[in-house]
Design an enzyme around this catalytic site. Sequence first.
Site, PDB file in Angstrom:
ATOM      1  CB  THR A   1     -20.431  33.843  18.014  1.00 21.67           C
ATOM      2  OG1 THR A   1     -21.316  33.073  17.932  1.00 21.67           O
ATOM      3  CG2 THR A   1     -21.266  34.886  17.435  1.00 21.67           C
ATOM      4  CG  LEU A   2     -18.105  37.626  21.049  1.00 20.12           C
ATOM      5  CD1 LEU A   2     -19.056  37.311  21.139  1.00 20.12           C
ATOM      6  CD2 LEU A   2     -17.543  38.307  22.297  1.00 20.12           C
TER       7      LEU A   2
ATOM      8  CB  VAL B   1     -14.953  42.471  23.720  1.00 14.08           C
ATOM      9  CG1 VAL B   1     -14.810  43.617  23.132  1.00 14.08           C
ATOM     10  CG2 VAL B   1     -14.099  41.504  23.090  1.00 14.08           C
ATOM     11  CB  ALA B   2     -13.951  37.617  26.958  1.00 13.30           C
ATOM     12  NE  ARG B   3     -20.381  38.299  31.266  1.00 15.13           N
ATOM     13  CZ  ARG B   3     -21.255  38.493  29.687  1.00 15.13           C
ATOM     14  NH1 ARG B   3     -20.409  39.844  28.691  1.00 15.13           N
ATOM     15  NH2 ARG B   3     -22.075  38.247  29.205  1.00 15.13           N
TER      16      ARG B   3
ATOM     17  CG  ASP C   1     -17.561  46.327  26.430  1.00 16.87           C
ATOM     18  OD1 ASP C   1     -18.256  47.379  26.209  1.00 16.87           O
ATOM     19  OD2 ASP C   1     -18.263  45.421  25.961  1.00 16.87           O
TER      20      ASP C   1
ATOM     21  CD  GLU D   1     -19.265  44.762  33.391  1.00 19.51           C
ATOM     22  OE1 GLU D   1     -20.548  44.288  33.117  1.00 19.51           O
ATOM     23  OE2 GLU D   1     -18.234  44.094  32.389  1.00 19.51           O
TER      24      GLU D   1
ATOM     25  CG  HIS E   1     -20.656  44.342  29.864  1.00 17.65           C
ATOM     26  ND1 HIS E   1     -20.796  43.895  30.778  1.00 17.65           N
ATOM     27  CD2 HIS E   1     -21.618  43.614  28.673  1.00 17.65           C
ATOM     28  CE1 HIS E   1     -21.493  42.751  29.986  1.00 17.65           C
ATOM     29  NE2 HIS E   1     -21.405  42.235  29.156  1.00 17.65           N
TER      30      HIS E   1
ATOM     31  CB  ALA F   1     -22.330  43.131  21.870  1.00 20.13           C
TER      32      ALA F   1
HETATM   33  P1  NDP Z   1     -19.094  30.696  22.097  1.00 22.76           P
HETATM   34  O1  NDP Z   1     -19.266  29.812  22.551  1.00 22.76           O
HETATM   35  O2  NDP Z   1     -19.483  31.042  20.501  1.00 22.76           O
HETATM   36  O3  NDP Z   1     -17.300  30.887  21.539  1.00 22.76           O
HETATM   37  C1  NDP Z   1     -16.971  30.953  22.989  1.00 22.76           C
HETATM   38  C2  NDP Z   1     -15.858  30.393  22.623  1.00 22.76           C
HETATM   39  O4  NDP Z   1     -14.814  30.141  23.168  1.00 22.76           O
HETATM   40  C3  NDP Z   1     -15.340  28.745  21.743  1.00 22.76           C
HETATM   41  O5  NDP Z   1     -14.903  28.698  20.651  1.00 22.76           O
HETATM   42  C4  NDP Z   1     -14.536  28.201  22.977  1.00 22.76           C
HETATM   43  O6  NDP Z   1     -13.506  26.783  21.997  1.00 22.76           O
HETATM   44  C5  NDP Z   1     -13.612  28.792  23.291  1.00 22.76           C
HETATM   45  N1  NDP Z   1     -13.136  28.357  24.586  1.00 22.76           N
HETATM   46  C6  NDP Z   1     -14.213  27.952  25.257  1.00 22.76           C
HETATM   47  N2  NDP Z   1     -13.537  27.399  26.817  1.00 22.76           N
HETATM   48  C7  NDP Z   1     -11.924  27.921  26.149  1.00 22.76           C
HETATM   49  C8  NDP Z   1     -10.517  28.259  27.202  1.00 22.76           C
HETATM   50  N3  NDP Z   1     -10.977  27.602  27.808  1.00 22.76           N
HETATM   51  N4  NDP Z   1      -9.653  28.346  26.273  1.00 22.76           N
HETATM   52  C9  NDP Z   1      -9.538  29.136  25.621  1.00 22.76           C
HETATM   53  N5  NDP Z   1     -10.799  28.671  24.266  1.00 22.76           N
HETATM   54  C10 NDP Z   1     -12.796  28.362  25.503  1.00 22.76           C
HETATM   55  O7  NDP Z   1     -19.212  31.806  22.626  1.00 22.76           O
HETATM   56  P2  NDP Z   1     -18.994  33.663  21.835  1.00 22.76           P
HETATM   57  O8  NDP Z   1     -18.658  33.984  21.135  1.00 22.76           O
HETATM   58  O9  NDP Z   1     -20.868  34.124  21.142  1.00 22.76           O
HETATM   59  O10 NDP Z   1     -19.291  34.359  23.235  1.00 22.76           O
HETATM   60  C11 NDP Z   1     -18.316  34.305  23.796  1.00 22.76           C
HETATM   61  C12 NDP Z   1     -18.472  35.170  25.722  1.00 22.76           C
HETATM   62  O11 NDP Z   1     -18.459  36.328  24.839  1.00 22.76           O
HETATM   63  C13 NDP Z   1     -19.825  34.732  26.615  1.00 22.76           C
HETATM   64  O12 NDP Z   1     -19.397  33.906  26.620  1.00 22.76           O
HETATM   65  C14 NDP Z   1     -19.864  36.230  27.203  1.00 22.76           C
HETATM   66  O13 NDP Z   1     -19.220  36.044  28.175  1.00 22.76           O
HETATM   67  C15 NDP Z   1     -18.709  37.082  26.028  1.00 22.76           C
HETATM   68  N6  NDP Z   1     -19.652  38.197  25.161  1.00 22.76           N
HETATM   69  C16 NDP Z   1     -19.319  39.721  25.763  1.00 22.76           C
HETATM   70  C17 NDP Z   1     -20.013  40.461  25.208  1.00 22.76           C
HETATM   71  C18 NDP Z   1     -20.002  41.922  25.658  1.00 22.76           C
HETATM   72  O14 NDP Z   1     -21.343  42.384  25.416  1.00 22.76           O
HETATM   73  N7  NDP Z   1     -18.985  42.605  25.943  1.00 22.76           N
HETATM   74  C19 NDP Z   1     -21.297  40.120  24.283  1.00 22.76           C
HETATM   75  C20 NDP Z   1     -21.659  38.703  23.516  1.00 22.76           C
HETATM   76  C21 NDP Z   1     -20.914  38.404  24.026  1.00 22.76           C
HETATM   77  P3  NDP Z   1     -13.433  25.297  22.319  1.00 22.76           P
HETATM   78  O15 NDP Z   1     -14.644  24.743  22.751  1.00 22.76           O
HETATM   79  O16 NDP Z   1     -13.285  25.282  20.754  1.00 22.76           O
HETATM   80  O17 NDP Z   1     -13.044  25.196  23.081  1.00 22.76           O
END
Ligand code: NDP
Length: 307
Positions: free
Chosen positions: A144-145, A223-225, A249, A254, A273, A276
């Site tokens: 999604t992100l 913007v992940a963790r 972010d 934190e 943080h 979003a």
């Molecule tokens: P999704 O589940 O939609 O997407 C996560 C993606 O990461 C998938 O496409 C997956 O692809 C990929 N992925 C998983 N493991 C790996 C890996 N080891 N190497 C490479 N790619 C990988 O989650 P979202 O996009 O909704 O959210 C992702 C993260 O972003 C959340 O878990 C959260 O921690 C963080 N987040 C932060 C926010 C903020 O405020 N800054 C707001 C929302 C989310 P595949 O399965 O093909 O590997």
Amino acid sequence: IDLDRLGIHDSVDAVFPPAELADFLADLPFDVGVVGDDDIESCDAIVTLEHRDAFLDLDWVHSIQAGVDRFPFDEFDERGVVLTNSTGIHDRTIGETVAGYLLAFARRLHDHVADQGDRRWERPAWNEAFTLPGTTACVVGTGTLGGGVADVLGALGVRITGVRRSAEPVPGFEEIYATDDLHEAIADADFVIVTVPLTEDTYHLFGAEEFATMREDAYFVNVARGSVVDEPALIDALEDDALAGAALDVFETEPLPEDSPLWGMDEVIVTPHCAAYTRDYFRDVGDIVRENVDRFDSGDELRNRVV
Ligand code: NDP
């Protein structure tokens, strides 16, 4: 699951007023109310930001965040508690925030905002400012992100590549690399943007080697963790000019501690943080909760079920 009372845990207050979501869901055919730690046990299900051990006695817990790394999955599983998350709603918000970071670096806006605080009229050096078309962003995490980032940056003329566990193509990404080829993926990018969940596999996915692999004129965005990145290694890379800068972010601790060197770096943008955040957040979460209540009723598989 037979729902008599759905609680909106007051920890969501960090993102929106809990009463807004309770009002939004008030037409559900059971009691919906704001609850603090003292009345968790009065509920069958709860919508929350933080985790509490008392949730293990409920039937269903919904996280208002996509990242659920702080919930103890094994205990949820053992106790038969359903856990759902809020992935799927942060595409546009995060995409626009990341576009803001990149535009700030390219058009030097962060410098001007900093200068304004000192009432200082200072133009950039002739060779500092640039435009985005023709640059490449490598987006690590194509969910999604990542998809939202690809959408917004793609519209600004940025070439988008991506990294996921498999190298299967994803719409909106010109090229996809498997995580095993991370170094190849990030070596030539102008921007590396991290959008993966925090898991055992992604803990410190970015460290000294990755920052050494990136171009010295590249910008890093997280913007992940926080713990996807070895933060001291990032600080070293920034201090050694092994990177042009970073927009962050999320952090290993934190709120970011006051003594972190990241606060004082000219080419670092720190946001608390909130990449979003939107005034529509409670509605986006509410839509998922409502859909899952319907799915409980119809016996369909839940949306965004994690455990
Ligand atoms: P999704 O589940 O939609 O997407 C996560 C993606 O990461 C998938 O496409 C997956 O692809 C990929 N992925 C998983 N493991 C790996 C890996 N080891 N190497 C490479 N790619 C990988 O989650 P979202 O996009 O909704 O959210 C992702 C993260 O972003 C959340 O878990 C959260 O921690 C963080 N987040 C932060 C926010 C903020 O405020 N800054 C707001 C929302 C989310 P595949 O399965 O093909 O590997």
